[in-house]
Design a protein around this motif. Structure first.
Motif, short mmCIF file in Angstrom:
data_model
loop_
_atom_site.label_atom_id
_atom_site.label_comp_id
_atom_site.label_asym_id
_atom_site.label_seq_id
_atom_site.Cartn_x
_atom_site.Cartn_y
_atom_site.Cartn_z
N GLU A 60 -20.41 1.31 10.77
CA GLU A 60 -22.15 0.93 11.09
C GLU A 60 -23.12 1.12 10.52
O GLU A 60 -24.29 0.74 10.12
CB GLU A 60 -22.13 0.41 12.25
N VAL A 61 -23.38 2.69 9.71
CA VAL A 61 -24.24 3.07 9.25
C VAL A 61 -24.33 3.45 7.89
O VAL A 61 -25.22 3.55 7.25
CB VAL A 61 -24.85 4.70 10.23
N LEU A 62 -22.81 3.52 7.47
CA LEU A 62 -22.66 4.30 6.01
C LEU A 62 -23.00 3.23 5.57
O LEU A 62 -22.86 1.90 5.55
CB LEU A 62 -21.31 4.94 5.62
N GLY A 63 -23.52 3.27 4.09
CA GLY A 63 -24.23 2.02 3.41
C GLY A 63 -25.43 0.98 3.88
O GLY A 63 -25.73 0.23 3.15
N GLN A 64 -26.05 1.37 4.91
CA GLN A 64 -26.99 1.01 5.53
C GLN A 64 -28.43 1.55 5.13
O GLN A 64 -28.47 2.80 5.61
CB GLN A 64 -27.03 1.02 7.25
N PRO A 65 -29.69 0.82 5.58
CA PRO A 65 -30.91 1.06 4.92
C PRO A 65 -31.54 1.93 6.56
O PRO A 65 -30.77 2.19 7.54
CB PRO A 65 -31.84 0.13 4.91
N HIS A 66 -31.98 3.45 6.23
CA HIS A 66 -32.22 4.69 6.85
C HIS A 66 -32.83 3.60 8.25
O HIS A 66 -32.97 4.43 9.67
CB HIS A 66 -32.63 6.09 6.79
N ASN A 67 -33.34 2.73 7.38
CA ASN A 67 -34.65 2.27 8.26
C ASN A 67 -34.00 1.69 9.52
O ASN A 67 -34.11 1.01 10.53
CB ASN A 67 -35.86 0.88 8.05
N LEU A 68 -32.21 1.43 9.51
CA LEU A 68 -31.62 1.06 10.50
C LEU A 68 -31.95 1.26 12.32
O LEU A 68 -31.71 0.36 13.48
CB LEU A 68 -30.51 1.17 10.60
N ILE A 69 -32.52 2.45 12.31
CA ILE A 69 -32.96 3.35 13.31
C ILE A 69 -34.57 2.96 13.22
O ILE A 69 -35.41 3.91 14.74
CB ILE A 69 -32.17 4.52 14.09
N ARG A 70 -35.05 2.31 13.03
CA ARG A 70 -36.38 2.15 12.91
C ARG A 70 -36.73 1.63 14.69
O ARG A 70 -36.97 0.44 14.66
CB ARG A 70 -37.78 2.18 11.90
N HIS A 71 -38.00 2.46 15.03
CA HIS A 71 -39.01 2.06 16.15
C HIS A 71 -39.37 0.97 15.96
O HIS A 71 -40.68 1.51 15.06
CB HIS A 71 -38.42 2.80 17.49
N PRO A 72 -39.52 0.14 16.75
CA PRO A 72 -40.96 -1.16 15.97
C PRO A 72 -42.13 -0.10 16.50
O PRO A 72 -42.87 -0.85 16.37
CB PRO A 72 -40.69 -2.60 16.95
N GLU A 73 -42.26 0.46 17.16
CA GLU A 73 -43.48 0.84 17.95
C GLU A 73 -43.58 2.05 17.30
O GLU A 73 -45.23 2.99 17.48
CB GLU A 73 -43.65 1.57 19.37
#
Length: 192
Positions: A60-73
């Protein structure tokens, strides 16, 4: 061999937006969350601690932008500073609140460095993240809340980044000569 190239858009399932639950999670002081990205911020490596704490599996994470885990706050100004610093070829330490797949959040003290190829060009980025102290998070949280509030008063994303970057400079100047010095002023011995 694991391919890290993003799948074509038509083959990629659409990600569901993750809503923060307000549940805060942490990890052991002796653990490191590690990830690597290419120069665009696309994840090319994630260790087992990253996967466990974020709640994602490797596929689910490989090839995804690191902002996948960016918190909206998280304020956009902090990420602009991070990318500007890395683009200039320098390392950066930053406190970041991440968003896990299940909506939980987890604070980290990130140390992000450029990775250089044999020809001296930047080929990607390496991030090690440690568990921050509660004291450090308490020092950073109100600063970030002010930045996010400023961003939300702006008419668009560009104006939000400009306004919060300006405010970040002003707020940090009340405590230190730079964001880097501010971070070092709140880092605890146990975070090193």
């Amino acid at each position: 061999m694991v391919t890290t190239r993003p799948a074509p858009d038509e083959a990629r399932p659409r990600r569901q937006a993750v809503r923060p639950t307000g549940v805060e999670r942490t990890f052991s002081a002796d653990e490191l969350i590690v990830s690597k990205t290419d120069t665009r911020g696309v994840i090319t490596y994630a260790n087992d601690v990253f996967l466990r704490v974020s709640g994602y599996d490797l596929g689910e994470v490989l090839g995804q932008p690191h902002n996948l885990i960016r918190h909206p706050e998280m304020p956009k100004a902090v990420f602009k500073l991070l990318w500007d610093t890395l683009t200039d070829g320098h390392e950066i330490f930053a406190y970041i609140d991440n968003l896990a797949a299940d909506g939980a959040n987890y604070w980290v003290l990130a140390h992000v460095t450029p990775s250089f190829g044999a020809d001296g060009r930047v080929v990607g980025y390496h991030s090690n993240r440690r568990r921050p102290t509660a004291r450090a998070v308490a020092a950073v949280r109100p600063l970030y809340a002010q930045l996010v509030a400023e961003e939300r008063r702006q008419p668009n994303g560009r104006a939000a980044v400009e306004a919060s970057s300006r405010l970040l400079g002003e707020l940090v100047a009340q405590h230190a000569a730079s964001y880097e010095e501010f971070v070092w002023s709140v880092i605890g011995e146990e975070e090193l």
